[in-house]
Design a protein around this motif. Structure first.
Motif, PDB file in Angstrom:
ATOM      1  N   PHE A 137       0.928  -1.116   0.057  1.00 20.34           N
ATOM      2  CA  PHE A 137       0.188   0.027   0.015  1.00 20.34           C
ATOM      3  C   PHE A 137       0.783   1.253  -0.247  1.00 20.34           C
ATOM      4  CE2 PHE A 137      -2.540   3.393   1.926  1.00 20.34           C
ATOM      5  CZ  PHE A 137      -3.456   3.527   1.287  1.00 20.34           C
ATOM      6  N   ALA A 138       1.943   1.414   0.721  1.00 19.74           N
ATOM      7  CA  ALA A 138       2.844   2.269   0.983  1.00 19.74           C
ATOM      8  C   ALA A 138       3.973   2.568  -0.328  1.00 19.74           C
ATOM      9  CB  ALA A 138       3.742   2.160   2.264  1.00 19.74           C
ATOM     10  N   LEU A 139       4.086   1.401  -0.899  1.00 18.81           N
ATOM     11  CA  LEU A 139       5.375   1.501  -1.967  1.00 18.81           C
ATOM     12  C   LEU A 139       4.784   1.009  -3.202  1.00 18.81           C
ATOM     13  CD1 LEU A 139       8.124   0.092   0.778  1.00 18.81           C
ATOM     14  CD2 LEU A 139       7.768   2.421  -0.153  1.00 18.81           C
ATOM     15  N   GLY A 140       3.843   0.144  -3.252  1.00 21.25           N
ATOM     16  CA  GLY A 140       3.060  -0.210  -4.667  1.00 21.25           C
ATOM     17  C   GLY A 140       2.122   0.721  -4.941  1.00 21.25           C
ATOM     18  N   LYS A 141       0.930   0.238  -4.615  1.00 23.02           N
ATOM     19  CA  LYS A 141      -0.376   0.948  -4.907  1.00 23.02           C
ATOM     20  C   LYS A 141      -1.169   0.983  -3.929  1.00 23.02           C
ATOM     21  CE  LYS A 141      -3.924  -0.048  -8.421  1.00 23.02           C
ATOM     22  NZ  LYS A 141      -4.699  -1.187  -9.031  1.00 23.02           N
ATOM     23  N   PRO A 142      -1.618   2.438  -3.797  1.00 25.63           N
ATOM     24  CA  PRO A 142      -1.517   3.501  -4.604  1.00 25.63           C
ATOM     25  C   PRO A 142      -0.122   4.081  -4.408  1.00 25.63           C
ATOM     26  CG  PRO A 142      -2.891   4.306  -2.741  1.00 25.63           C
ATOM     27  CD  PRO A 142      -2.664   2.772  -2.789  1.00 25.63           C
ATOM     28  N   GLY A 143       0.900   3.556  -3.298  1.00 19.59           N
ATOM     29  CA  GLY A 143       2.132   3.877  -3.144  1.00 19.59           C
ATOM     30  C   GLY A 143       2.609   5.338  -2.775  1.00 19.59           C
ATOM     31  N   MET A 144       1.861   5.793  -1.788  1.00 18.48           N
ATOM     32  CA  MET A 144       2.270   7.216  -1.596  1.00 18.48           C
ATOM     33  C   MET A 144       3.570   7.437  -0.846  1.00 18.48           C
ATOM     34  SD  MET A 144       0.872  10.202  -0.396  1.00 18.48           S
ATOM     35  CE  MET A 144      -0.666  10.278   0.292  1.00 18.48           C
ATOM     36  N   MET A 145       4.224   6.581  -0.378  1.00 19.73           N
ATOM     37  CA  MET A 145       5.807   6.915  -0.167  1.00 19.73           C
ATOM     38  C   MET A 145       6.662   6.891  -1.242  1.00 19.73           C
ATOM     39  SD  MET A 145       4.947   7.291   2.955  1.00 19.73           S
ATOM     40  CE  MET A 145       6.756   8.000   3.457  1.00 19.73           C
ATOM     41  N   ARG A 146       6.166   5.824  -2.150  1.00 18.59           N
ATOM     42  CA  ARG A 146       6.970   5.861  -3.560  1.00 18.59           C
ATOM     43  C   ARG A 146       7.034   7.253  -4.148  1.00 18.59           C
ATOM     44  NH1 ARG A 146       4.486   4.892  -7.963  1.00 18.59           N
ATOM     45  NH2 ARG A 146       2.887   3.626  -7.089  1.00 18.59           N
ATOM     46  N   CYS A 147       5.763   7.635  -4.387  1.00 21.08           N
ATOM     47  CA  CYS A 147       5.357   8.737  -5.079  1.00 21.08           C
ATOM     48  C   CYS A 147       6.368  10.272  -4.663  1.00 21.08           C
ATOM     49  CB  CYS A 147       3.790   9.345  -4.902  1.00 21.08           C
ATOM     50  SG  CYS A 147       2.732   8.354  -5.512  1.00 21.08           S
ATOM     51  N   VAL A 148       6.542   9.991  -3.295  1.00 21.83           N
ATOM     52  CA  VAL A 148       7.143  11.182  -2.672  1.00 21.83           C
ATOM     53  C   VAL A 148       8.675  11.165  -2.668  1.00 21.83           C
ATOM     54  CG1 VAL A 148       5.279  11.783  -1.277  1.00 21.83           C
ATOM     55  CG2 VAL A 148       7.249  10.710  -0.300  1.00 21.83           C
ATOM     56  N   LEU A 149       9.346  10.002  -3.084  1.00 23.73           N
ATOM     57  CA  LEU A 149      10.571   9.817  -3.057  1.00 23.73           C
ATOM     58  C   LEU A 149      11.500  10.950  -3.691  1.00 23.73           C
ATOM     59  CD1 LEU A 149      12.217   7.662  -1.282  1.00 23.73           C
ATOM     60  CD2 LEU A 149      12.380   6.384  -3.811  1.00 23.73           C
ATOM     61  N   GLY A 150      11.223  11.138  -5.124  1.00 27.54           N
ATOM     62  CA  GLY A 150      11.901  12.291  -5.358  1.00 27.54           C
ATOM     63  C   GLY A 150      11.987  13.776  -4.979  1.00 27.54           C
ATOM     64  N   ALA A 151      10.935  13.968  -4.526  1.00 24.39           N
ATOM     65  CA  ALA A 151      10.593  15.504  -3.741  1.00 24.39           C
ATOM     66  C   ALA A 151      11.186  15.114  -2.385  1.00 24.39           C
ATOM     67  CB  ALA A 151       9.307  15.748  -3.495  1.00 24.39           C
ATOM     68  N   TRP A 152      11.450  14.037  -1.739  1.00 22.75           N
ATOM     69  CA  TRP A 152      12.087  14.172  -0.495  1.00 22.75           C
ATOM     70  C   TRP A 152      13.564  14.014  -0.846  1.00 22.75           C
ATOM     71  CZ3 TRP A 152      15.820  10.434   1.204  1.00 22.75           C
ATOM     72  CH2 TRP A 152      16.136  10.560   2.538  1.00 22.75           C
ATOM     73  N   ALA A 153      14.090  13.716  -1.766  1.00 18.90           N
ATOM     74  CA  ALA A 153      15.346  13.582  -2.166  1.00 18.90           C
ATOM     75  C   ALA A 153      15.974  15.053  -2.364  1.00 18.90           C
ATOM     76  CB  ALA A 153      15.854  12.768  -3.194  1.00 18.90           C
ATOM     77  N   ALA A 154      15.061  15.744  -3.004  1.00 19.83           N
ATOM     78  CA  ALA A 154      15.380  17.249  -3.499  1.00 19.83           C
ATOM     79  C   ALA A 154      15.943  18.147  -2.304  1.00 19.83           C
ATOM     80  CB  ALA A 154      14.141  17.762  -4.056  1.00 19.83           C
ATOM     81  N   PHE A 155      15.269  17.709  -1.015  1.00 17.11           N
ATOM     82  CA  PHE A 155      15.764  18.321   0.073  1.00 17.11           C
ATOM     83  C   PHE A 155      17.339  18.484   0.395  1.00 17.11           C
ATOM     84  CE2 PHE A 155      16.365  18.510   4.740  1.00 17.11           C
ATOM     85  CZ  PHE A 155      15.203  19.575   5.179  1.00 17.11           C
ATOM     86  N   PHE A 156      17.858  17.607   0.029  1.00 15.22           N
ATOM     87  CA  PHE A 156      19.397  17.490   0.436  1.00 15.22           C
ATOM     88  C   PHE A 156      20.260  18.325  -0.831  1.00 15.22           C
ATOM     89  CE2 PHE A 156      17.507  13.880   2.315  1.00 15.22           C
ATOM     90  CZ  PHE A 156      17.644  13.795   3.344  1.00 15.22           C
TER      91      PHE A 156
END
Ligand SMILES: [Fe+2]
Ligand SMILES: [Fe+2]
Length: 275
Positions: free
Chosen positions: A230-249
């Protein structure tokens, strides 16, 4: 990019679902999806109180525009706290014991209170980025809340809209509070704090959701696999935010490097759902 000059942070004093009983599995009849959001909701009343305190400690001497934004941010977070208290009461009325999850939040906040105020501001700035990117994902894809009880869905969307609107406030407060620091000192603290709060967020929310599912009589490897999917696959909320999370650095990061106000344009006040 900095906070857009024409941004208006507009507190909407909404109330949701006060008179309706919440179905135990209010999100599409799915215990796993429901547990994911319930575990998140439990953190908000005390968590957002911590955000408010952490930011307001640094408002003295802030430029007038930032001071006004801190005031609007505070009003929004106070209303979110009130609505999540009401929502969590509905979760409790639906049969869940959320106290084990609340104890975990208390432990984390007690740890934060033992650190200097600038560390609390850094944690707030990191968690506000986290919240804003989750809010973006929630509003960008209607599948996340598909099949949810209408008042609950409206509450989560309202919260998401306001999180995007005020996503630069804690960050701008941090920039103001650390204006005398070197870039490397700023980056080192913000990166360390982001890694720590991310680890705690993932561990605590996973254990919290698993505890609520245990109260449903759902335990074991299969349920953990469903939660991960549910978190990483479908709908995968945590997967969806990975790129935006990494942009923080990245050097030059600012929450408004991504101007996602288009997501707010379609939002209309859910007055019909308020009670
Ligand atoms: Fe909030
Ligand atoms: Fe917020």
């Amino acid at each position: 990019m900095t906070t857009p000059a024409d941004l208006v942070i507009h507190p909407r004093d909404e109330r949701f679902g006060r008179n309706d009983k919440l179905a135990r599995w209010w999100l599409a009849g799915d215990p796993v999806a429901t547990a994911f959001y319930n575990a998140l909701s439990v953190t908000f009343p005390k968590g957002e109180g911590f955000f408010i305190d952490s930011v307001r400690r640094f408002r003295d001497g802030a430029p007038p525009r930032l001071a006004g934004e801190i005031a609007a941010f505070t009003r929004q977070e106070v209303a979110h706290t009130r609505e999540h208290v009401a929502f969590n009461r509905r979760v409790t009325d639906a049969g869940y014991d959320i106290r084990p999850l609340e104890r975990r939040v208390d432990e984390r906040l007690a740890f934060a209170a033992s650190k200097p105020p600038i560390a609390s501001l850094a944690a707030t700035m990191a968690l506000e980025h986290f919240t804003a990117i989750l809010a973006h994902a929630l509003l960008a894809d209607p599948r996340h809340l598909a099949g949810a009880e209408p008042a609950a869905a409206a509450m989560w969307r309202w919260h998401a809209v306001e999180e995007i609107e005020h996503k630069g406030v804690a960050y701008d407060t941090w920039l103001h509070a650390t204006r005398g620091w070197t870039r490397i000192a700023r980056w080192t603290l913000k990166a360390r704090v982001m890694l720590l709060v991310t680890r705690n967020f993932l561990v605590d929310r996973s254990l919290g959701a698993a505890e609520l599912l245990r109260q449903d009589g759902l335990t074991g490897a299969r349920i953990w696999a469903r939660l991960a999917w549910f978190a990483l696959g479908k709908p995968g909320m945590m997967r969806c935010v990975l790129g935006a999370w990494a942009a923080f650095f990245l050097p030059g990061f600012h929450p408004w490097n991504e101007d996602d106000r288009a997501l707010l344009a379609n939002y209309s006040e859910p007055a019909a759902l308020t009670a």
